[in-house]
Write a protein that holds these residues in place. Sequence first.
Motif, short mmCIF file in Angstrom:
data_model
loop_
_atom_site.label_atom_id
_atom_site.label_comp_id
_atom_site.label_asym_id
_atom_site.label_seq_id
_atom_site.Cartn_x
_atom_site.Cartn_y
_atom_site.Cartn_z
N LEU A 178 10.50 96.15 27.84
CA LEU A 178 11.83 96.67 27.55
C LEU A 178 11.86 98.16 27.84
O LEU A 178 10.93 98.89 27.47
CB LEU A 178 12.19 96.43 26.09
N ILE A 179 12.91 98.61 28.51
CA ILE A 179 13.07 100.03 28.77
C ILE A 179 14.46 100.49 28.38
O ILE A 179 15.44 99.77 28.53
CB ILE A 179 12.81 100.39 30.26
N ASN A 180 14.54 101.68 27.85
CA ASN A 180 15.81 102.36 27.62
C ASN A 180 15.52 103.85 27.54
O ASN A 180 14.40 104.29 27.85
CB ASN A 180 16.55 101.82 26.38
N ALA A 181 16.50 104.63 27.14
CA ALA A 181 16.30 106.07 27.10
C ALA A 181 15.14 106.48 26.21
O ALA A 181 14.47 107.48 26.45
CB ALA A 181 17.58 106.76 26.62
N MET A 182 14.87 105.68 25.19
CA MET A 182 13.79 105.99 24.25
C MET A 182 12.45 105.38 24.65
O MET A 182 11.41 105.83 24.20
CB MET A 182 14.16 105.48 22.84
N ASN A 183 12.49 104.34 25.46
CA ASN A 183 11.27 103.60 25.83
C ASN A 183 11.03 103.69 27.32
O ASN A 183 11.73 103.05 28.11
CB ASN A 183 11.39 102.13 25.41
N ASP A 184 10.02 104.45 27.71
CA ASP A 184 9.67 104.64 29.11
C ASP A 184 8.85 103.45 29.59
O ASP A 184 8.42 102.59 28.82
CB ASP A 184 8.87 105.94 29.25
N PHE A 185 8.64 103.41 30.91
CA PHE A 185 7.71 102.44 31.49
C PHE A 185 6.35 102.61 30.84
O PHE A 185 5.81 103.71 30.79
CB PHE A 185 7.63 102.70 33.00
N ASP A 186 5.77 101.53 30.33
CA ASP A 186 4.49 101.61 29.62
C ASP A 186 3.70 100.34 29.90
O ASP A 186 3.97 99.29 29.33
CB ASP A 186 4.72 101.77 28.12
N ASP A 187 2.70 100.45 30.76
CA ASP A 187 1.92 99.28 31.17
C ASP A 187 1.05 98.74 30.04
O ASP A 187 0.46 97.67 30.15
CB ASP A 187 1.04 99.65 32.37
N MET A 188 0.97 99.48 28.94
CA MET A 188 0.18 99.03 27.80
C MET A 188 1.03 98.31 26.76
O MET A 188 0.50 97.71 25.83
CB MET A 188 -0.51 100.23 27.13
N PHE A 189 2.35 98.36 26.90
CA PHE A 189 3.24 97.80 25.89
C PHE A 189 4.10 96.72 26.55
O PHE A 189 5.27 96.92 26.82
CB PHE A 189 4.12 98.91 25.29
N ILE A 190 3.46 95.59 26.84
CA ILE A 190 4.14 94.53 27.58
C ILE A 190 4.00 93.20 26.83
O ILE A 190 3.14 93.02 25.98
CB ILE A 190 3.59 94.39 29.01
N TYR A 191 4.89 92.28 27.17
CA TYR A 191 4.92 90.95 26.55
C TYR A 191 4.61 89.89 27.59
O TYR A 191 5.14 89.95 28.71
CB TYR A 191 6.30 90.66 25.97
N PRO A 192 3.80 88.87 27.25
CA PRO A 192 3.66 87.72 28.16
C PRO A 192 4.98 86.97 28.22
O PRO A 192 5.75 86.95 27.26
CB PRO A 192 2.56 86.89 27.51
N ILE A 193 5.23 86.35 29.36
CA ILE A 193 6.52 85.70 29.58
C ILE A 193 6.79 84.59 28.56
O ILE A 193 7.93 84.30 28.23
CB ILE A 193 6.62 85.15 31.03
N ASP A 194 5.71 84.00 27.98
CA ASP A 194 5.93 82.92 27.01
C ASP A 194 6.35 83.43 25.63
O ASP A 194 6.53 82.65 24.71
CB ASP A 194 4.70 82.00 26.91
N LYS A 195 6.55 84.76 25.48
CA LYS A 195 7.19 85.27 24.27
C LYS A 195 8.67 84.89 24.23
O LYS A 195 9.32 85.00 23.19
CB LYS A 195 7.06 86.80 24.20
N ILE A 196 9.19 84.46 25.38
CA ILE A 196 10.56 83.93 25.43
C ILE A 196 10.49 82.49 24.97
O ILE A 196 9.93 81.63 25.67
CB ILE A 196 11.15 84.04 26.85
N VAL A 197 11.01 82.20 23.79
CA VAL A 197 10.72 80.92 23.14
C VAL A 197 11.38 79.74 23.83
O VAL A 197 10.97 78.59 23.62
CB VAL A 197 11.14 80.96 21.65
N ASN A 198 12.40 79.98 24.63
CA ASN A 198 13.12 78.88 25.26
C ASN A 198 13.18 79.05 26.78
O ASN A 198 14.24 78.94 27.38
CB ASN A 198 14.52 78.73 24.67
#
Length: 208
Positions: A178-198
């Motif tokens: 997730l990125i927005n004005a407060m959250n920069d690109f961060d290769d250490m703060f990522i989610y696997p695609i299966d965090k999307i429950v559906n």
Amino acid sequence: MSQFIESIKVEDQKIFLADLHQKRINDTFSHFGKSDPIDLQKIFKHLEHDEDGLYKLRLVYDLDKKIRTQMIPYAIPEIHTFQLVENNSYDYSFKFEDRKELDRMKMKSRAEEIIIVKNNHITDTSFSNLLFKKGKDWFTPTTYLLNGVQRQHLLKSKKIKETEITLQNLKDFSHFQLINAMNDFDDMFIYPIDKIVNLPGNEDYLDL
């Protein structure tokens, strides 16, 4: 009268992406037929803020240039589950303060955060743009709801690329962030695609 919002990153008393925030304000005023937009530099000069650390400058304004500001300590939210929700009519081309429709979508979701699907295409979460990883590269959907300042910055600096992301090709990506004005690109703060429950193919996604 409609009110608009800018959430501006301030870290160790430094203001980030001010030029892109100013451009969005200028575009908002211009779209609604106003020629004299708010000047962020004048607001920044009068800020009484001498604290180090990460803060969100919350700026609420209207087209009559009535302004409210808050400086809020900020921490990146920890989110455990995401859910796809379909809403083919939602429009968030301008950063309105009114989030009733976004809140309604979230309340109907079974997950902590939603990923909004519009006309079969992936758009944004309720508060951010999205990046998806394929191989070593990161991509952002061409079908955003709001062209966020961080999204523009990362595209301009060529850290990410645009691509069409749909329900059909979503599983081609391994991770997202997730990125927005407060959250920069961060290769250490990522989610696997299966965090999307559906994810499509697992169960029907929610139609709102």
